[in-house]
Design an enzyme around this catalytic site. Structure first.
Site, PDB file in Angstrom:
ATOM      1  N   HIS A  30     -51.235  -9.861  37.252  1.00  0.00           N
ATOM      2  CA  HIS A  30     -50.590  -9.808  38.566  1.00  0.00           C
ATOM      3  C   HIS A  30     -49.715  -8.557  38.603  1.00  0.00           C
ATOM      4  CE1 HIS A  30     -47.081 -11.242  36.428  1.00  0.00           C
ATOM      5  NE2 HIS A  30     -47.737 -12.329  36.058  1.00  0.00           N
ATOM      6  N   HIS A  33     -47.619  -7.547  35.576  1.00  0.00           N
ATOM      7  CA  HIS A  33     -48.310  -6.869  34.468  1.00  0.00           C
ATOM      8  C   HIS A  33     -48.567  -5.401  34.819  1.00  0.00           C
ATOM      9  CE1 HIS A  33     -49.865 -11.114  33.788  1.00  0.00           C
ATOM     10  NE2 HIS A  33     -49.378 -10.814  32.599  1.00  0.00           N
ATOM     11  N   LYS A 160     -39.141  -8.847  30.745  1.00  0.00           N
ATOM     12  CA  LYS A 160     -37.931  -9.626  30.454  1.00  0.00           C
ATOM     13  C   LYS A 160     -38.058 -11.068  30.940  1.00  0.00           C
ATOM     14  CE  LYS A 160     -34.400  -6.014  30.562  1.00  0.00           C
ATOM     15  NZ  LYS A 160     -33.143  -5.605  31.226  1.00  0.00           N
ATOM     16  N   LYS A 161     -39.092 -11.341  31.734  1.00  0.00           N
ATOM     17  CA  LYS A 161     -39.252 -12.731  32.185  1.00  0.00           C
ATOM     18  C   LYS A 161     -39.361 -13.658  30.970  1.00  0.00           C
ATOM     19  CE  LYS A 161     -42.149 -15.924  34.550  1.00  0.00           C
ATOM     20  NZ  LYS A 161     -42.932 -16.344  33.388  1.00  0.00           N
ATOM     21  N   LEU A 196     -42.824 -13.513  39.108  1.00  0.00           N
ATOM     22  CA  LEU A 196     -44.292 -13.523  39.070  1.00  0.00           C
ATOM     23  C   LEU A 196     -44.764 -14.070  37.730  1.00  0.00           C
ATOM     24  CD1 LEU A 196     -45.305 -10.171  40.823  1.00  0.00           C
ATOM     25  CD2 LEU A 196     -44.758 -12.401  41.811  1.00  0.00           C
TER      26      LEU A 196
END
Ligand code: PAF
Length: 292
Positions: A30, A33, A160-161, A196
């Site tokens: 998505h 990325h 960082k998600k 996301l």
């Protein structure tokens, strides 16, 4: 862009590359990325001191490698390994013009024999997500080390998600003396704030609307911390209760220290609020950094 499936072909292709920037993924790409791949190309700011990733790789003609591999080792027996979306063709279309090499190995290529040697991650791997996904970070760190060995990048980009993943990878790279600059990229979000994630597609339309409440909750907590005088425990409990009241199953909401995700000592100014919660059958994670 070249699509490579085998380890031997990858090694031959990269043998003469002097500067390699790497983005490991599990595919189903998505915009989040794609942003990591753009950062790899740009050779954004490196986390190590003042040295930029550009200096690490030596300049403009970097070879950008993206791996696409759904790693069985990091999924628990009751997790979504089988149903994890595999969309190689669409992923390659999205990477055209952005990546130089897409490495999409088979499980047999990545694990030529049963993996009996693992990266044993630090104790933080058993907290937060690790408490709810036993063995996940061990499997993740093991495959990332294998990918690093195969690709041998000078710089690798992680979102960082997955804050806990990033913290563990940073420690692995330091403690194993790997000559790789790790770049943590900001979380890409939808317009309503939802981070996301490939797993967002599991959400029903109603759940998708509700899902934005997680990032709103974290932002509210961040504002309270910035105003000062907040009782952290009360803040965590209040946020958990607010989510639960709306039908979320909260795994954790916790204020931690950015550097190593430890419990922040009094006066710590670099904080991160990390959370994981389920909406219906979908597990969502998110975090925000808060600097006081
Ligand atoms: O973040 C992911 O997609 C995966 O954990 C990674 C880093 C590609 C390892 O399988």
């Amino acid at each position: 862009m070249q699509l490579i499936h085998s380890v031997s072909e990858l090694r031959a292709r990269l043998a003469n590359e002097k500067a390699v920037a790497f983005v490991p993924t599990m595919g189903n790409l998505h915009e989040g990325h794609i942003e990591l791949v753009r950062i790899a190309r740009e050779q954004g700011t490196c986390t190590k001191g003042t040295q930029s990733a550009n200096q690490q790789t030596g300049g403009g003609d970097v070879c950008v490698v993206v791996s696409i591999f759904v790693n069985p080792l990091q999924f628990g027996p009751n997790e979504d390994f089988d149903k994890y979306p595999r969309t190689l063709e669409a992923d390659c279309d999205k990477l055209q013009g952005l990546a130089d090499v897409v490495f999409a190995p088979s499980v047999a290529d990545m694990y030529p024999e049963q993996q009996t040697i693992y990266v044993e991650p630090p104790p933080i791997a058993n907290e937060l997500c690790g408490e709810f996904r036993p063995g996940h970070f061990r499997g993740m760190a093991t495959v990332v080390l294998k990918l690093f060995n195969l690709v041998q990048p000078q710089v690798a980009i992680f979102g960082k998600k997955d804050y806990q993943q990033l913290a563990i990878i940073r420690q692995m790279v330091t403690q194993f003396n790997l000559p790789i600059a790790i770049v943590g990229a900001e979380t890409s979000r939808a317009a309503d704030g939802l981070a996301l994630s490939s797993r967002n597609q599991y959400l029903s339309p109603e759940e998708r609307t509700e899902a934005a409440f997680l990032s709103r909750t974290l932002c509210g907590m961040g504002d309270a911390l910035k105003r000062g005088g907040a009782d952290i425990l009360a803040l965590e409990r209040g946020a958990g209760a607010a989510l639960a009241k709306r039908g979320w199953q909260v795994e954790y909401i916790s204020v931690r220290r950015q550097s190593d995700l430890g419990v922040p000592p009094q006066g710590e100014r670099k904080l991160v609020i990390v959370a994981a919660a389920r909406l219906g059958k979908t597990r969502l994670i998110d975090n925000i950094e808060v600097c006081l």
